[in-house]
Design a protein around this motif. Structure first.
Motif, PDB file in Angstrom:
ATOM      1  N   ASN A   1       0.836  -1.193   0.000  1.00 42.69           N
ATOM      2  CA  ASN A   1       0.000   0.000   0.000  1.00 42.69           C
ATOM      3  C   ASN A   1       0.873   1.247   0.000  1.00 42.69           C
TER       4      ASN A   1
ATOM      5  N   GLU B   1       1.559   4.977   1.591  1.00 42.35           N
ATOM      6  CA  GLU B   1       1.324   5.787   2.782  1.00 42.35           C
ATOM      7  C   GLU B   1       1.984   7.151   2.622  1.00 42.35           C
TER       8      GLU B   1
ATOM      9  N   ALA C   1      -2.628   6.236   5.462  1.00 38.83           N
ATOM     10  CA  ALA C   1      -2.697   5.297   4.340  1.00 38.83           C
ATOM     11  C   ALA C   1      -3.518   5.905   3.212  1.00 38.83           C
TER      12      ALA C   1
ATOM     13  N   THR D   1      -6.659  -5.198  -0.784  1.00 39.24           N
ATOM     14  CA  THR D   1      -6.929  -6.542  -0.296  1.00 39.24           C
ATOM     15  C   THR D   1      -6.752  -7.511  -1.459  1.00 39.24           C
TER      16      THR D   1
ATOM     17  N   ASP E   1      -5.842   1.000   0.403  1.00 39.13           N
ATOM     18  CA  ASP E   1      -6.215  -0.064   1.342  1.00 39.13           C
ATOM     19  C   ASP E   1      -6.500  -1.328   0.539  1.00 39.13           C
TER      20      ASP E   1
END
Length: 230
Positions: A105, A107, A117, A122, A120
């Motif tokens: 990810n 940041e 962040a 997945t 996000d």
């Protein structure tokens, strides 16, 4: 200009600075007992880089080129996550890619907000290799299974996909300036021939106001060459 080199005595990778008037590059991290990589420097002389600390934890460090020993640990990593490929602007904002054990990810850090962040992910999604300009816009590579590589832009609190490639087409190596223009490389495999293109994306002004319209981008192919697939 900052770059990396190997300290022959301790065999660590160090950060070197060169500027007009120097007869030789200056080793900025000769005192550090860790490898330093991926340095970036802004117009204020601030340097950001990633390194593995004495506890084998990857970190993101920030310091001024005139006082590198007085560095700040921005990532504060104590759990072995991977932090890499930082970039910074002239407004005290730093971005990097962070692997939390499952996903990559993006940041962002600033003095006022701390670490925030921007993505996000997945599943099989990954956000990597960010670049930031002085508008606070962040461009990065977005991939699925590290195969479908697209260009995404985080601007004004929104994520804007700039490409929608079909595997094996890939867009990567992104850079952007303070006028909101982005460039990247796109690779296409067509009929057994591999094509490499450099793409420029320019914001399209609204006719009435001339404001930047992030939803539409004019794409101009600057350079195209083909290379036979190995």
């Amino acid at each position: 200009m900052v770059t990396t080199g190997t300290n022959a005595t301790a065999r660590y990778q160090d950060i070197y600075l060169w500027k007009p008037g120097y007869t030789a590059p200056e080793n900025l991290t000769h005192w550090a007992d860790f490898d330093s990589q991926n340095p970036r420097i802004n117009n204020l002389g601030e340097v950001v880089w990633n390194a593995v600390d004495v506890n084998a934890n990857p970190q993101i460090y920030l310091a001024h080129a005139d006082d590198m020993r007085n560095y700040r640990d921005l990532s504060q990593n104590t759990v072995g996550d991977d932090y890499s490929s930082p970039d910074l602007n002239d407004n005290g904002q730093v971005v990097w890619m962070h692997h939390n054990g499952s996903n990559w990810n993006i940041e962002m850090w600033s003095q006022s907000t701390g670490v925030v962040a921007l993505t996000d992910n997945t599943g099989n999604a990954a956000s990597t290799f960010p670049a930031i300009n002085n508008l606070g816009w962040v461009a990065y590579e977005q991939s699925i299974l590290f195969r479908k590589y697209d260009v995404h832009l985080f601007a004004n609190g929104q994520v804007i996909p700039l490409t929608d490639n079909t595997d094996p087409t890939r867009s990567f190596r992104i850079a952007l300036n303070d006028r909101g223009e982005l460039v990247w490389v796109t690779r296409e495999d067509i009929g057994g021939v591999r094509y490499w293109s450099v793409i420029l994306a320019q914001p399209v002004p609204e006719p009435a106001t001339g404001a930047v319209l992030l939803g539409g981008l004019g794409l101009l192919m600057l350079l195209k060459r083909k290379r036979s697939e190995m």
